[in-house]
Scaffold this active site. Structure first.
Site, short mmCIF file in Angstrom:
data_model
loop_
_atom_site.label_atom_id
_atom_site.label_comp_id
_atom_site.label_asym_id
_atom_site.label_seq_id
_atom_site.Cartn_x
_atom_site.Cartn_y
_atom_site.Cartn_z
N HIS A 55 54.76 -47.51 3.68
CA HIS A 55 55.78 -48.07 4.57
C HIS A 55 57.05 -48.47 3.82
CE1 HIS A 55 53.23 -48.39 8.26
NE2 HIS A 55 52.31 -48.22 7.33
N HIS A 166 51.66 -44.39 12.73
CA HIS A 166 50.76 -43.30 12.36
C HIS A 166 50.35 -42.50 13.60
CE1 HIS A 166 49.92 -44.43 8.15
NE2 HIS A 166 50.09 -45.67 8.58
#
Length: 243
Positions: A55, A166
């Site tokens: 991230h 995701h």
């Protein structure tokens, strides 16, 4: 909104107004740089939901290209996200590309996980707390924290767009369909119908993100868990499921 697929199943999200852009959770830099180049945009802000490398990994390279870029992340995670230029906390508000943003503390996946909610446009960037059909693993937080975080997100307007980080939807709903008859019979039919739709989307190469809060309220067994012990049990079962 631009969804940039990276790595195996991550999404980076890009927002733009005029010639300025912001990105959420840039795992890697090159695909983001390419989109910015193609669209003639300059990067002004990076938002981080939590500290995991998939991230924040692209941030150093992006800052080398745009050294004046602001990096917004949880103040409580400054040691693990040291490049942040603005630390924020639950309930804090700021303006991004002319639009108000509210910070929501949503621990569970990690201890300092945050989400960014744009109430005017109805966008929610929730990282790995809430997934389409699922929720994040409890790496650092407790089931009680995750349950509280998910209920906080469930209270947002039903048409809120859920930009989770995701592409896990098919796997999440495959598990949910397998256990719904016992775990949540009232949701079983809706879960089955949603899974069929998701499988068709994936077969066509389409993304299943964003979802919507109303859809998650109807079909997400973690969001629908009545209490923390139920969520913990479902999370353990999902962690070991190999369907």
């Amino acid at each position: 909104m631009t969804r940039i697929p990276v790595l195996q199943d991550n999404y980076v999200f890009l927002l733009a107004r005029g010639d300025e852009a912001a990105v959420v959770d840039p795992a890697v830099a090159p695909p983001v740089e390419e989109v910015l180049r193609q669209r003639g945009l300059r990067l002004g802000t990076i938002l981080h939901t939590h500290h995991h490398s998939d991230h924040i990994g692209g941030t150093p390279e992006l800052l080398r290209r745009w050294p004046g870029c602001a990096v917004v992340a949880a103040a409580a995670d400054r040691q693990r996200i040291p490049l942040q230029t603005r630390g924020v906390a639950d309930g804090e508000r700021f303006t991004l590309l002319g639009e108000p943003v509210q910070v929501l503390a949503v621990p569970g996946h990690t201890r300092a996980h945050i989400a960014f909610w744009l109430p005017r446009s109805g966008h929610l960037f929730c990282g790995d707390t809430l997934f389409a059909g699922g929720c994040g693993r409890l790496f650092e937080g407790t089931a009680a924290q995750m349950h509280h975080s998910l209920q906080k997100l469930a209270a947002l307007p039903p048409d809120t767009q859920v930009w989770c980080a995701h592409e896990y939807t098919a796997a999440n709903l495959g598990w949910a369909r397998a256990v719904a008859a016992e775990e949540d019979p009232a949701a079983a039919a809706a879960i089955g119908a949603r899974l069929e739709q998701v499988l068709e989307q994936r077969a066509r190469g389409q993304a299943t993100v964003p979802s919507r809060i109303g859809v998650e309220q109807a079909t997400n067994l973690f969001l629908r868990a009545p209490d923390a012990p139920t969520l913990a049990r479902r999370r353990r079962h999902k962690d070991h499921w190999r369907g």
